[in-house]
Structures are given as structure tokens and as C-alpha cells.
Design an enzyme around this catalytic site. Structure first.
Site, PDB file in Angstrom:
ATOM      1  N   GLU A  53      60.496  25.425   5.557  1.00 25.26           N
ATOM      2  CA  GLU A  53      59.521  24.351   6.399  1.00 25.26           C
ATOM      3  C   GLU A  53      58.596  25.357   6.676  1.00 25.26           C
ATOM      4  OE1 GLU A  53      57.626  22.906   8.781  1.00 25.26           O
ATOM      5  OE2 GLU A  53      59.146  22.755  10.163  1.00 25.26           O
ATOM      6  N   CYS A  56      53.101  23.220  13.284  1.00 23.34           N
ATOM      7  CA  CYS A  56      53.016  23.490  11.587  1.00 23.34           C
ATOM      8  C   CYS A  56      52.330  22.114  11.569  1.00 23.34           C
ATOM      9  CB  CYS A  56      54.190  23.536  11.054  1.00 23.34           C
ATOM     10  SG  CYS A  56      55.645  22.436  11.873  1.00 23.34           S
TER      11      CYS A  56
HETATM   12  P1  NAI Z   1      55.935  34.529   9.755  1.00 19.64           P
HETATM   13  O1  NAI Z   1      56.004  33.515   8.527  1.00 19.64           O
HETATM   14  O2  NAI Z   1      55.376  35.923   9.296  1.00 19.64           O
HETATM   15  O3  NAI Z   1      57.126  34.608  10.526  1.00 19.64           O
HETATM   16  C1  NAI Z   1      58.197  33.344  11.069  1.00 19.64           C
HETATM   17  C2  NAI Z   1      59.472  34.174  11.062  1.00 19.64           C
HETATM   18  O4  NAI Z   1      59.753  34.975   9.667  1.00 19.64           O
HETATM   19  C3  NAI Z   1      59.539  35.217  12.070  1.00 19.64           C
HETATM   20  O5  NAI Z   1      60.741  35.311  12.421  1.00 19.64           O
HETATM   21  C4  NAI Z   1      59.397  36.350  11.047  1.00 19.64           C
HETATM   22  O6  NAI Z   1      59.859  37.694  11.868  1.00 19.64           O
HETATM   23  C5  NAI Z   1      60.191  36.127   9.729  1.00 19.64           C
HETATM   24  N1  NAI Z   1      59.324  36.987   8.682  1.00 19.64           N
HETATM   25  C6  NAI Z   1      58.198  37.526   8.672  1.00 19.64           C
HETATM   26  N2  NAI Z   1      58.199  38.007   7.384  1.00 19.64           N
HETATM   27  C7  NAI Z   1      59.429  38.001   6.661  1.00 19.64           C
HETATM   28  C8  NAI Z   1      60.007  38.592   5.801  1.00 19.64           C
HETATM   29  N3  NAI Z   1      59.182  39.517   4.570  1.00 19.64           N
HETATM   30  N4  NAI Z   1      61.284  38.411   5.302  1.00 19.64           N
HETATM   31  C9  NAI Z   1      61.988  37.423   6.086  1.00 19.64           C
HETATM   32  N5  NAI Z   1      61.539  37.094   7.208  1.00 19.64           N
HETATM   33  C10 NAI Z   1      60.158  37.394   7.617  1.00 19.64           C
HETATM   34  O7  NAI Z   1      54.831  33.950  10.662  1.00 19.64           O
HETATM   35  P2  NAI Z   1      53.615  34.639  11.589  1.00 19.64           P
HETATM   36  O8  NAI Z   1      53.442  36.051  10.829  1.00 19.64           O
HETATM   37  O9  NAI Z   1      54.217  34.853  12.949  1.00 19.64           O
HETATM   38  O10 NAI Z   1      52.395  33.678  11.821  1.00 19.64           O
HETATM   39  C11 NAI Z   1      51.461  33.694  10.845  1.00 19.64           C
HETATM   40  C12 NAI Z   1      51.064  32.439  10.055  1.00 19.64           C
HETATM   41  O11 NAI Z   1      52.103  31.706   9.777  1.00 19.64           O
HETATM   42  C13 NAI Z   1      50.581  31.407  11.515  1.00 19.64           C
HETATM   43  O12 NAI Z   1      49.313  31.718  11.850  1.00 19.64           O
HETATM   44  C14 NAI Z   1      50.762  30.123  11.025  1.00 19.64           C
HETATM   45  O13 NAI Z   1      49.564  29.863  10.258  1.00 19.64           O
HETATM   46  C15 NAI Z   1      51.906  30.146  10.020  1.00 19.64           C
HETATM   47  N6  NAI Z   1      53.060  29.765  10.616  1.00 19.64           N
HETATM   48  C16 NAI Z   1      53.716  28.521  10.318  1.00 19.64           C
HETATM   49  C17 NAI Z   1      54.767  28.345  11.235  1.00 19.64           C
HETATM   50  C18 NAI Z   1      55.429  26.710  10.963  1.00 19.64           C
HETATM   51  O14 NAI Z   1      56.055  26.285  11.761  1.00 19.64           O
HETATM   52  N7  NAI Z   1      55.036  26.214   9.758  1.00 19.64           N
HETATM   53  C19 NAI Z   1      55.199  28.827  12.163  1.00 19.64           C
HETATM   54  C20 NAI Z   1      54.743  30.327  12.626  1.00 19.64           C
HETATM   55  C21 NAI Z   1      53.725  30.645  11.944  1.00 19.64           C
END
Ligand code: NAI
Ligand code: MG
Length: 496
Positions: free
Chosen positions: A266, A300
Site C-alpha cells: 500500500e 497516502c
Molecule cells: P518509508 O517508505 O521509508 O518508510 C515506511 C516504513 O518502511 C518504515 O517502517 C520504514 O522503517 C520502513 N523501511 C524504510 N526503508 C526500508 C527498507 N529498505 N526495507 C524495509 N523497510 C524499510 O517512508 P518515509 O521515509 O518515512 O517517508 C518518505 C515518503 O514516503 C513520504 O514523504 C511519503 O511520500 C511516503 N510515505 C507514504 C506512506 C503511505 O501511507 N503510502 C506512508 C509513509 C510515507
């Protein structure tokens, strides 16, 4: 500056505790002994410290989940008993609703009133809804013609689930994974986001109190590239359930492919929200502003591209800026606050950079457009509206994940459909019209997993949720979610 006097004594006590991993029903420190800081985004102060998990910690948790998956305590628990456990957990969440809401509010900046009356109650409803499914996962009988056979299907749990969740709705995202995984009979290792692990750690205490067998639910805290990546790579994780950025989602899909782990994603969005000339403007304005500014735009499905029929464009823009200026931005625990700070220094800079890029590319600020030190010492950004935005500008294309909206005029419906669909994303869309034909027509044509007509940001445990295109795949919520956590088995009984 500290806000701890504003929260319940139980929350104060909990926050200051030493936070470890929850593995096999026990609190265990990281093998490395390392901790990481967890910040309060409304003060920029360190709120508490949390165990920094890595591969070896994830390994322990996955082993515990595997053992629990095979163990009689979980396997022999009949569907009704599993449903009772989930319901009991929901009841405990209900009893501790305010605590859970305060934790999310402190930890990631969500306004308390949104947490208390919106997202935490939604998490509880979701748990109850999934408790009901534990006794309703059925197969079917198939009228085969290949011979005289009795052919039937059953749904079996996929096994050990590795769930990785973001920081924008910490408790709710955890429950969206836990509910269907447990109702399906899986066991799970959950990694909360490093920015906001607290409500999930409190949930672990309630999981113990609800008397789940040890190892059925395990929680490892840590950074994405360390704990998250280790969970994705672990050979004994059968399925990865991820919510977060599209970029990380793609890398997870690559890694999971190597061992054919099941994946559901998602991801991000750039959702169009279309206000037609015949819309009830008052409702359309307040709905669209909720659509972008709820949870500081850190959603999101935020309606970050608003298309307004050109006949009403100027009038709508004026009313939107009025709304943005009146929005109460401030300390999340203040019950009057409608919008809090963004989650982190990183997110703050990212959003401010997007605002700057919009200015440089020629868009005009109609409201906001700056940081907001007057709201407090935290990562506050003004509710921001841009006009004079072209479809090819960065702010019209990329997910900002902050309180920034591009408002653009359109001439006719066919044109707006093409523009709305010209995005790599396809999570949600909004339509505002009083004309039933236009409503259904747009609902059919828009590339989106969810279309709201004369509403925005409505969710229900029974209604499926997920994206088209680069917004991911798989549907959470509703009975659709169970498909993500079960395998179909087909059985042939020879009757001859
Ligand atoms: P992210 O995608 O890096 O983090 C989300 C989760 O994934 C966190 O628990 C993080 O620790 C984990 N994660 C990060 N890198 C990973 C890896 N290589 N392998 C496995 N797990 C990993 O998102 P972030 O850096 O917090 O936010 C960046 C951008 O992502 C935001 O500006 C937004 O645009 C988007 N985002 C979208 C979300 C949604 O609900 N669709 C939620 C959060 C962020
Ligand atoms: Mg935090």
C-alpha cells in the site's frame, strides 16, 4: 516545553519506560544493546529511546513466529477462540483508547481530537470486524467435469507474516495488518516506523493481557534499512505486508521475488479531487480541505490535486484560502488543534523544498507557503494552497505528504479525466457534483482504488482499500484483506 503534564499518568509512565522488542511474549533488548531516539515532533525533543533492532533481533522474532505458527496453542485454537481473542484485544484497546490516542499524538504529531475520535476508534472497529471473520473464512465446492470427483477448496493461513508500517497512522496501520493476519490464522512480526513506535509497543502490553499465545505477535523496532530490510530478506517469512513509500515498496518487491514471498503493498498517491460546476460548493470546499489538511496532509490518499470547473474556480479558490487561514494549527494535544506539526525534520525539509520548487516553477501561493514558528517550536508548516499550477510541475506530479495542495481549473469532464489519470499513482479520487450521471461516469473512469462522491477521507473496516498502478496492489480491509493472508488449497476426492 515538555508536554508530559498534558497526558495521562499512565502515558507518562509508559513513555519513560525502557522500550525493547516484544518477542515470544517477552520484552527483550537488542542483541547489540543499541537504542535509537524517538522524537516528539511538536517540541523537537527526544521523547524516549527505543531498541534499535537488526538482523539478529529480527531472526529471533521470526523464529518465535514460526514456532508459534506450528505450535498447538495457536493451531489448535478453533476459529471461534481466535475471534474471541481478537475481540478481547479490541475491548482492551477500547478501555485504553485515550492512552493510545495520546501516544500517537505525542509521537507523530497527529491532533489528539483526530486520534481520539477518528483513527483510534477506527482501529478498534477494525479489530472487531476482523474478529468476526475468524469464524467465516470458507472454501467452496467446485462442480468439476474431469471425472467423478468431489472437489472443494479451503483457505489456509499463508504462514509467518512480516509487516512493515509507516508513521502516519501508527496504531491504525498496525491493526490493518494484525487483524486479517490473525483472523486468517497467521503469526506475525511487525516493525513499526522508527518515528512512531509507541502506540504499537503499548498495544503489545494489551496483547499480553488479552492472552494471545506467545510468539503469535512479535514486534521489532528499528530503522527501515536495518530491521525492515532484514524482515523482508528473512527466508522464513512467507509474506511481506508493507505500507509506505513507493520507492521502498519497489525495493521490497524485488527482494521478495528472490524467494517468491507473497507481497502486498500500500504505497503513495497523488490523488485527484474534482469539483464540478454544479457541486454544492460549501460542502465541496470543506470536504476538499479536509481531504488535503487532515493529518497535516500526511495521508497516502490526500487529495493533493484539486481540479475545479473554471466557471467556479476563482470563487472556490477564495473560499479555500479563507478555510486554510482559519485552520487551527498548533500543539497536537490541544483539543482545539486541527492540524499539528509534520512528523520529522526530514519530512519538514522535504515539504518546504516542495513549496520552494513550486515557487520557482512559477506557481502562485494563495495561502500559507511557509514554516510556522508562531505555532510552536515543532515542525509546523502553514496550510498551503497553490494556484497557477501546470500539470507538469513537480508539485502537481509528486507525492508531497504534507499540507500543500495544487488547485487547478478545468474546462470539461473528458479533459479532467485524462489529466486526473495522468499520474503513476492511483490510490483514491474525489468527485463533487449534484449530477448522478457525472458522479457515476467519473467513478467509472478514474484510475483509483477508491472514489468518494461528495465526501473525502471516509473509511470503513468493511470497505476494501488499496491502489491501482504505482499505489501498490492487494486490498486491505473488508473480506478482501483475508485473501492477502491465506492460500487457496483445492482438494480432489475420487468418488469412483
Ligand atoms: P518509508 O517508505 O521509508 O518508510 C515506511 C516504513 O518502511 C518504515 O517502517 C520504514 O522503517 C520502513 N523501511 C524504510 N526503508 C526500508 C527498507 N529498505 N526495507 C524495509 N523497510 C524499510 O517512508 P518515509 O521515509 O518515512 O517517508 C518518505 C515518503 O514516503 C513520504 O514523504 C511519503 O511520500 C511516503 N510515505 C507514504 C506512506 C503511505 O501511507 N503510502 C506512508 C509513509 C510515507
Ligand atoms: Mg516520534
Amino acid at each position: 516545553m515538555t508536554q508530559m503534564h498534558q497526558v495521562l499518568p499512565t502515558v507518562q509512565e509508559f513513555v519513560h519506560r525502557n522500550h525493547m522488542h516484544y518477542i515470544h511474549g517477552q520484552w527483550v533488548p537488542s542483541v547489540s544493546g543499541q537504542m535509537m531516539d524517538d522524537e516528539n515532533p511538536s517540541t523537537r525533543e527526544v521523547l524516549t529511546r527505543v531498541a534499535r533492532g537488526r538482523e539478529e533481533d529480527v531472526h529471533q522474532a521470526v523464529q518465535a513466529a514460526r514456532k508459534a505458527f506450528q505450535h498447538q496453542d495457536w493451531q489448535q485454537l478453533n476459529p471461534n477462540a481466535k475471534g474471541v481473542l481478537l475481540w478481547r484485544l479490541a475491548d482492551l484497546m477500547d478501555q485504553h483508547l485515550v492512552e493510545l490516542a495520546q501516544l500517537d499524538s505525542l509521537d507523530m504529531g497527529m491532533p489528539l481530537r483526530q486520534a481520539q475520535y477518528g483513527t483510534v476508534p477506527m482501529a478498534i472497529d477494525h479489530m472487531r470486524y476482523m474478529a468476526g471473520w475468524a469464524t467465516k473464512i470458507e472454501g467452496s465446492t467446485i462442480p468439476v467435469s474431469a471425472g467423478k470427483f468431489f472437489n472443494y477448496t479451503m483457505r489456509q493461513p499463508v504462514g509467518v507474516v512480516g509487516a512493515i508500517i509507516p508513521w502516519n497512522f501508527p496504531l491504525l496501520m498496525a491493526v490493518w495488518k494484525l487483524g486479517p493476519a490473525l483472523a486468517s490464522g497467521c503469526t506475525i512480526v511487525l516493525k513499526p516506523a522508527e518515528q512512531s513506535p509507541l502506540s504499537v509497543l503499548r498495544l503489545a502490553e494489551l496483547i499480553t493481557e488479552a492472552k494471545f499465545p506467545p510468539g503469535v505477535i512479535n514486534i521489532v523496532t528499528g530503522y527501515g534499512p536495518e530491521a525492515g530490510a532484514a524482515l523482508v530478506a528473512h527466508p522464513d517469512v512467507n509474506k511481506v505486508a508493507f505500507t509506505g513509500s513507493t520507492e521502498v515498496g519497489k525495493s521490497i518487491m524485488h527482494k521478495a521475488a528472490e524467494r517468491m514471498a507473497r507481497v502486498s503493498l500500500e504505497l503513495g498517491g497523488k490523488s485527484p479531487n474534482i469539483i464540478c460546476a454544479d457541486a454544492n460548493l460549501k460542502r465541496a470546499i470543506s470536504g476538499s480541505m479536509l481531504g488535503i489538511f487532515m493529518n497535516q496532509g500526511e495521508v497516502c490518499s490526500a487529495g493533493s490535486r484539486v481540479y475545479v470547473a473554471k466557471e467556479i474556480y476563482n470563487q472556490a479558490l477564495e473560499q479555500m484560502s479563507e478555510y486554510a487561514r482559519r485552520l487551527k494549527v498548533g500543539q497536537p494535544l490541544d483539543p482545539r488543534t486541527q492540524m499539528g506539526p509534520v512528523v520529522s525534520a526530514e519530512q519538514y525539509q522535504r515539504v518546504l523544498d516542495y513549496i520552494e520548487s513550486a515557487r520557482q516553477e512559477g506557481a502562485s501561493v494563495v495561502a500559507g507557503g511557509d514554516q510556522m514558528p508562531e505555532a510552536g517550536p515543532g515542525f509546523y508548516i502553514q496550510p498551503t494552497i497553490f494556484s497557477n499550477v501546470q500539470d507538469n510541475m513537480t508539485i502537481a506530479r509528486e507525492e508531497i505528504f504534507g499540507p500543500v495542495v495544487a488547485v487547478m481549473p478545468f474546462d470539461d469532464i473528458e479533459e479532467v479525466v485524462v489529466r486526473a489519470n495522468t499520474s503513476p499513482y492511483g490510490l483514491a479520487a474525489g468527485v463533487w457534483t449534484e449530477n448522478v450521471r457525472t458522479a457515476h461516469y467519473l467513478a467509472h473512469r478514474l484510475d483509483a482504488g477508491t472514489v468518494w462522491v461528495n465526501a473525502y477521507h471516509v473509511y470503513d473496516a468493511a470497505a476494501p482499500w488499496g491502489g491501482f498502478k504505482e499505489s501498490g496492489f492487494g486490498r486491505e480491509m473488508g473480506h478482501y484483506a483475508l485473501e492477502l493472508y491465506t492460500e487457496v488449497k483445492d482438494v480432489w476426492i475420487n468418488l469412483q
